[in-house]
Design a protein around this motif. Structure first.
Motif, short mmCIF file in Angstrom:
data_model
loop_
_atom_site.label_atom_id
_atom_site.label_comp_id
_atom_site.label_asym_id
_atom_site.label_seq_id
_atom_site.Cartn_x
_atom_site.Cartn_y
_atom_site.Cartn_z
N VAL A 95 41.98 30.62 50.79
CA VAL A 95 42.86 31.10 50.02
C VAL A 95 42.40 32.14 49.38
CG1 VAL A 95 44.32 29.30 49.77
CG2 VAL A 95 42.63 29.63 48.13
N ALA A 96 43.19 33.41 48.76
CA ALA A 96 42.65 34.54 47.94
C ALA A 96 43.73 35.14 47.27
CB ALA A 96 42.19 35.42 48.84
N PHE A 97 43.07 35.82 45.98
CA PHE A 97 44.09 36.34 45.13
C PHE A 97 43.44 38.00 45.39
CE2 PHE A 97 44.66 32.98 41.53
CZ PHE A 97 45.37 32.20 42.74
N TYR A 98 44.40 38.82 45.40
CA TYR A 98 44.11 40.42 45.24
C TYR A 98 44.70 40.90 44.08
CZ TYR A 98 43.14 45.14 46.51
OH TYR A 98 42.63 46.39 46.24
N VAL A 99 44.15 41.31 43.01
CA VAL A 99 44.80 41.52 41.81
C VAL A 99 44.52 43.07 41.38
CG1 VAL A 99 44.71 39.10 40.79
CG2 VAL A 99 42.72 40.68 40.55
N ALA A 111 44.25 34.49 36.02
CA ALA A 111 44.16 34.23 37.51
C ALA A 111 42.50 33.94 37.84
CB ALA A 111 44.46 35.71 37.92
N ASN A 112 41.71 34.71 37.33
CA ASN A 112 40.15 34.32 37.66
C ASN A 112 39.75 32.88 37.63
OD1 ASN A 112 37.67 35.51 38.34
ND2 ASN A 112 37.16 34.83 36.32
N LYS A 113 40.27 32.40 36.25
CA LYS A 113 39.84 31.18 36.10
C LYS A 113 40.53 29.93 36.94
CE LYS A 113 40.73 27.51 32.45
NZ LYS A 113 41.15 27.33 30.86
N LEU A 114 41.96 30.22 37.36
CA LEU A 114 42.19 29.25 38.29
C LEU A 114 41.60 29.38 39.58
CD1 LEU A 114 44.51 27.51 39.55
CD2 LEU A 114 45.85 29.54 40.13
N MET A 115 41.15 30.79 40.25
CA MET A 115 40.90 30.69 41.43
C MET A 115 39.22 30.52 41.53
SD MET A 115 40.64 31.38 44.64
CE MET A 115 42.19 32.43 44.88
N LYS A 116 38.48 30.80 40.32
CA LYS A 116 36.93 30.49 40.41
C LYS A 116 36.84 29.13 39.87
CE LYS A 116 35.54 35.39 40.99
NZ LYS A 116 35.25 36.80 40.12
N GLY A 117 37.44 28.90 38.87
CA GLY A 117 37.14 27.60 38.06
C GLY A 117 37.78 26.58 38.40
N PHE A 118 38.96 26.44 39.31
CA PHE A 118 39.56 25.40 39.49
C PHE A 118 39.79 25.00 41.23
CE2 PHE A 118 39.86 25.37 35.18
CZ PHE A 118 39.79 24.08 34.65
N ILE A 119 40.31 26.11 41.69
CA ILE A 119 40.35 26.18 43.15
C ILE A 119 39.00 26.03 43.73
CG2 ILE A 119 41.09 27.52 45.14
CD1 ILE A 119 43.42 28.38 43.77
N GLY A 120 38.03 26.68 43.10
CA GLY A 120 36.56 26.62 43.54
C GLY A 120 36.31 27.74 44.49
N SER A 121 36.91 28.84 44.59
CA SER A 121 36.62 29.84 45.62
C SER A 121 36.46 31.20 44.51
CB SER A 121 37.40 30.04 46.82
OG SER A 121 37.34 31.20 47.52
N ALA A 122 35.55 32.08 45.24
CA ALA A 122 35.43 33.43 44.43
C ALA A 122 36.10 34.35 45.12
CB ALA A 122 34.04 33.68 44.19
N ASN A 123 37.14 34.00 46.27
CA ASN A 123 37.95 34.96 46.79
C ASN A 123 39.03 35.53 46.00
OD1 ASN A 123 36.36 34.72 49.23
ND2 ASN A 123 37.73 33.34 50.07
N ILE A 124 38.47 36.25 44.90
CA ILE A 124 39.76 37.08 44.02
C ILE A 124 38.87 38.09 43.81
CG2 ILE A 124 38.79 35.69 42.03
CD1 ILE A 124 41.22 36.49 40.77
N ASP A 125 39.70 39.31 44.35
CA ASP A 125 39.14 40.64 43.97
C ASP A 125 40.28 41.58 43.63
OD1 ASP A 125 36.65 42.17 44.10
OD2 ASP A 125 37.13 43.22 45.87
N THR A 126 39.78 43.05 43.09
CA THR A 126 40.77 43.56 42.26
C THR A 126 40.81 44.87 43.13
OG1 THR A 126 41.27 44.96 40.43
CG2 THR A 126 39.08 43.88 40.75
N ASN A 127 42.00 45.86 42.82
CA ASN A 127 42.01 46.95 43.38
C ASN A 127 41.25 47.94 42.44
OD1 ASN A 127 43.70 47.48 41.02
ND2 ASN A 127 45.41 48.28 41.87
N SER A 128 40.60 47.41 41.57
CA SER A 128 39.52 48.27 40.68
C SER A 128 38.26 48.45 41.82
CB SER A 128 39.25 47.64 39.66
OG SER A 128 40.35 47.59 38.54
N ARG A 129 38.15 47.28 42.74
CA ARG A 129 37.04 47.70 43.67
C ARG A 129 37.09 48.93 44.43
NH1 ARG A 129 32.72 44.91 44.09
NH2 ARG A 129 33.84 43.07 44.17
N LEU A 130 38.23 49.49 44.31
CA LEU A 130 38.55 50.82 45.19
C LEU A 130 37.98 52.11 44.26
CD1 LEU A 130 42.03 50.17 46.65
CD2 LEU A 130 39.78 49.41 47.34
#
Length: 891
Positions: A95-99, A111-130
């Motif tokens: 699973v992943a979030f794109y924020v 959003a970051n807390k849910l994905m990295k802290g409780f789902i347990g994956s770091a698959n959250i990235d942002t359009n700021s990457r661009l």
């Protein structure tokens, strides 16, 4: 008029303060906040027009599941169950979030807390990457932390400002104003613009260096070698506070043995390179401002470090009026960096080493914190396309338009098992692929904080009630978290609850070891949060007033507290040009539009400056490829194609083509520039190569061309090319098609005629010349112009401005009717204002030309005194000066 609410502009990273007041009739008055230290009351054209973008016509108002409206409980259960099922069957990395940098910090944090802290994956990235991840990586390599050293005041204290890959006048207009004002106050201030294009920013430049695309690292390596050879090194600073100078110098001397070698490699005149190097040498108070032209390349991180190296060598960092300065593109790109919105960050500027993971685990009281970085944006959507990501949640962004190789992104979204989109807009290119749509609060309805490019945290406050059933993003994510079994960790009742936790985490076990520290704000009462005044982080407990500048003490955040030089070996773009794709495509922004037009496209005055997608090309390349100014062209790369209007101009560098990023399927057909973009990324930052894609540009062979003005919004399905823009009381369409001949009268009536209200008098007037391939038709209702259509075999069609002005008339005169189909101005009629030049005050080209001629105006200041044009954000001043030059030349 209600009491004005202090809030923050939702556009670029300048972070301007805004005063918003809602009138009794529901309209909103927008003014700059004179007390906000980022803008002191100034606003750009986009900020000034915010009141025109607050309607509900385009809004997503209710939750939807599989295309059907539903209640919130049904939608939230669907999201929680969809993600839980994917995790149960395929693991957390499925699973992943794109924020997005459009989220507030509190939204981002949850959003970051849910994905990295409780789902347990770091698959959250942002359009700021661009837009700024290469700056993050460059800062981390040099400073040991993602720290912007200085602030906007440094621009007013400097004696040399170097603008690198930044069209500041259009993309950060309020910063440009501050620079322009500083130059007027201090004539000795020198400004150097380094950009392949001659942009509006070049208007205030003492020196413009039109570098060969991709050669920035060579230019700054040459500067590093030059400074060292001249004896400009700050020996005390280098010895006491840095390490790694010699390898960096060796790399610089190897590729840049002389200014002549640098000039040749960069495509510049040697005397210009020498002049730039000399100015940098003799001006201690130098600020190097860089933006997307540096970041958005496959070697962006190296370019950032090449710039920083020059400041480290001379000790020009941490003191007033000097330093490297990354200017971010989005309003809360910095806030996203603070909370871990990037896949390679954890939270509070912590990385994924074991100590940080354990620290965050204990603070969040979670046994399932992610142990390693996740997938960065381009790789994340590649994994979606490969079926590795089974469930994807996209928040407040439009990746089907904005990511490189956008056609592959669409294919990935189309085959993804479960796509959730939370947005405030109902119809975007991305929402079309959603299984669940969640209506999010829009600007004006949201409460929280954002951080601008100078580390200044400001409040964004609500002054409108939520539209329909819209809810804040933090609430939406928290409700899903509760349904996934994490209710205790997401028991938030307000943004203030989240901010206090965010601040507490930043100060947890910090003691000055990490740059990001809001410890002094961790106990803010609700009333203090509501009255929060802008402040620059860090804000540790022993420095509650904040920190204007970093590194003044020479202490950095590396293990030995020394800044690091980085040896840079310049390399060109990932793919060079070839015979099949002989030109280099460069993408970017225009003055009055933002991202994918979902907000600015609603404003008539913002849409009046540039009404359709375009491609800038140098006359030399235009002749070689058979392209004429104002015609349609086809742009093709190995990844995609688009159509655009050609602009032949000497401001473009030969061999390069520029196209804006904003247009999409909602506003134009076959016009997504990022569908063409090479998906190559920087190996350190993961930032894509938006500034150089090999491209072929050819004339588009259309059988007919047309424009249509209509009081109603229409769907023109039969045109191969169709660009739509909103006007004052009408919609404008620029059209072209490949079908050789049509029955134009029948087609026009089928398109433009609609059921009428009883008693409304309808008139239809038209003209057809089959031999010449011309058709002109107009429809009037009750004496008012309702629509008009002009068709020809070539793009040579009547001017639109006067025709557009007719839509504001209650009735047309006899003479106006006679001239309507000719598209010519009646002899006794007042002329239309012309295409928008100054969007802040809706001043058109013809109005400026008439004032120059009739009142004998000679300067941009005199035009401003007469018409107000150019007196707000100032980004239209280069166009005003061009009109003045034309008038003087004609005289």
């Amino acid at each position: 008029m209600n009491r004005p609410i202090r809030t923050t502009c939702p556009y670029c990273g300048v972070g301007c303060g805004v005063l918003a007041a809602v009138a009794a009739d529901g309209t909103t008055e927008i003014r700059g906040d004179s007390e906000h230290p980022a803008n002191f009351g100034r606003l750009c054209s986009k900020g000034a027009a915010l009141g025109e973008t607050l309607g509900h016509s385009e809004r997503l108002l209710h939750p939807e599941v599989r295309g059907k409206a539903c209640d919130w409980n049904t939608a939230l259960d669907a999201v929680a169950n969809g993600f839980a099922r994917a995790i149960r069957e395929h693991g957390p990395d499925s699973v992943a979030f794109y924020v997005s940098g459009q989220l507030l910090t509190e939204d981002y944090y949850v959003a970051n807390k849910l994905m990295k802290g409780f789902i347990g994956s770091a698959n959250i990235d942002t359009n700021s990457r661009l837009c700024m991840s290469s700056s993050v990586a460059g800062h981390q390599r040099a400073f040991g932390s993602d720290t912007v050293p200085g602030n906007y005041q440094d621009l007013e204290l400097a004696t040399l400002i170097v603008l690198i890959g930044s069209n500041t006048a259009w993309c950060h207009p309020v910063i440009y104003q501050r620079i322009r004002a500083a130059k007027e106050k201090n004539p000795d201030l020198k400004i150097v613009v380094i950009d392949p294009r001659q942009t509006a920013t070049s208007e205030i430049a003492d020196l413009h260096l039109p570098v060969k695309p991709g050669s920035d690292a060579l230019l700054f390596n040459g500067l590093l070698a030059y400074l060292h050879d001249r004896g400009d090194s700050n020996t005390h600073f280098v010895d006491a506070f840095t390490e790694g100078m010699q390898p960096a110098l060796d790399a610089a001397h190897a590729c840049a043995p002389s200014t002549a070698a640098v000039a040749s490699g960069c495509g510049l005149r040697e005397q210009d390179v020498t002049r730039f190097y000399l100015w940098f040498s003799v001006n201690e108070k130098t600020v190097s401002v860089y933006s997307q032209g540096i970041n958005q390349t496959s070697s962006g991180t190296d370019k950032v470090n090449a710039i920083i190296n020059c400041h480290l060598l001379t000790g020009r960092i941490g003191r007033p009026g000097m330093g490297p300065f990354s200017v971010t593109g989005q309003p809360n790109a910095m806030g996203g960096r603070e909370v871990g919105g990037l896949a390679n960050q954890l939270a509070a500027h912590m990385n994924f080493d074991a100590g940080n993971v354990d620290r965050v685990r204990r603070f969040w009281n979670s046994s399932n914190v992610a142990q390693r970085p996740g997938l960065k944006a381009v790789d994340l959507f590649r994994a979606v396309g490969e079926g590795k990501i089974k469930a994807l949640w996209i928040m407040a962004t439009n990746p089907a338009v904005s990511l490189p190789d956008a056609d592959r992104v669409r294919e990935a979204l189309a085959q993804c098992e479960f796509v959730v989109v939370s947005d405030c807009v109902r119809a975007t290119d991305t929402t079309a692929y959603a299984h669940v749509l969640l209506p999010a609060s829009a600007w004006g309805e949201k409460n929280g904080t954002v951080t601008n490019s100078e580390r200044r945290i400001s409040r964004q406050r609500a002054f409108l009630e939520p539209a329909g059933e819209a809810r804040p993003d933090w609430w939406i994510v928290s409700e899903v978290a509760r349904r996934m079994g994490y209710a205790q960790a997401f028991d938030y009742h307000s943004p203030a609850d989240i901010f206090r936790e965010h601040a507490a985490l930043s100060g947890f076990e910090n003691d000055g070891k990490r740059d990001f520290d809001l410890g002094a704000l961790a106990t803010l009462a609700d009333a203090e949060y509501e009255g929060f005044s802008p402040i620059q982080w860090p804000v540790p407990r022993d420095r509650p007033q904040g920190t204007p500048r970093m590194f003044a003490d020479g202490r950095f955040y590396t293990e030995n507290h020394k800044a690091r030089f980085v040896a840079v070996t310049p390399r060109g773009p990932f793919n060079e040009k070839d015979d099949e794709y002989p030109l280099a495509l460069n993408t970017g922004r225009v003055r009055d539009h933002w991202h994918t037009l979902t907000r600015t496209g609603l404003s008539p005055r913002l849409s009046g400056h540039i009404v359709e997608p375009f491609a800038e090309i140098h006359p030399q390349d235009a002749r070689q490829h058979g392209i004429k100014d104002g015609t349609l062209v086809s742009l093709a790369t190995r990844w995609g194609e688009m159509l655009a209007r050609a602009r032949v101009t000497e401001t473009q560098r030969p061999g390069s083509v520029f196209a804006p990023i904003h247009w999409n399927d909602q506003y134009a057909r076959r016009a997504r520039a990022d569908a063409l973009v090479n998906p190559a990324t920087d190996p350190v930052s993961g930032q894509p190569e938006f500034k150089h894609t090999p491209v072929n540009v050819t004339p588009y062979q259309a059988a007919w061309h047309a424009f249509l003005l209509s009081h109603r919004r229409l769907d023109v399905a039969d045109a191969s090319y169709c660009a739509r823009a909103t006007g004052q009381g009408f919609w404008r369409y620029e059209l072209a098609g490949e079908t050789p001949s049509w029955d134009w009268p029948r087609w026009a009536r089928a398109l433009l005629c609609a059921p009428l209200e009883n008693g409304v008098r309808t008139e239809w007037i038209d003209y057809l010349d089959s031999g010449a391939g011309q058709y002109r038709g107009a429809r009037l209702l009750g004496g008012r112009l309702e629509s008009c259509l002009f068709v020809a075999r070539t793009p040579e069609l009547p001017a639109r401005d006067w025709l557009a002005s007719l839509f504001s008339r209650d009735a047309l005169t006899r003479e106006e009717r006679m001239h309507l189909l000719a598209g010519t101005l009646p002899s006794q009629a007042a002329g239309a204002s012309g295409g928008i030049v100054c969007a802040c005050f809706s001043v058109g080209k013809n109005s400026i030309i008439d004032a120059i001629r009739e009142k004998r105006l000679g300067t941009a200041e005199e035009v401003g005194q007469c018409l107000k044009a150019g007196t707000n954000c100032g980004s239209c001043i280069p166009e005003i000066k061009a009109l003045l030059r034309q008038a003087q030349s004609a005289a």
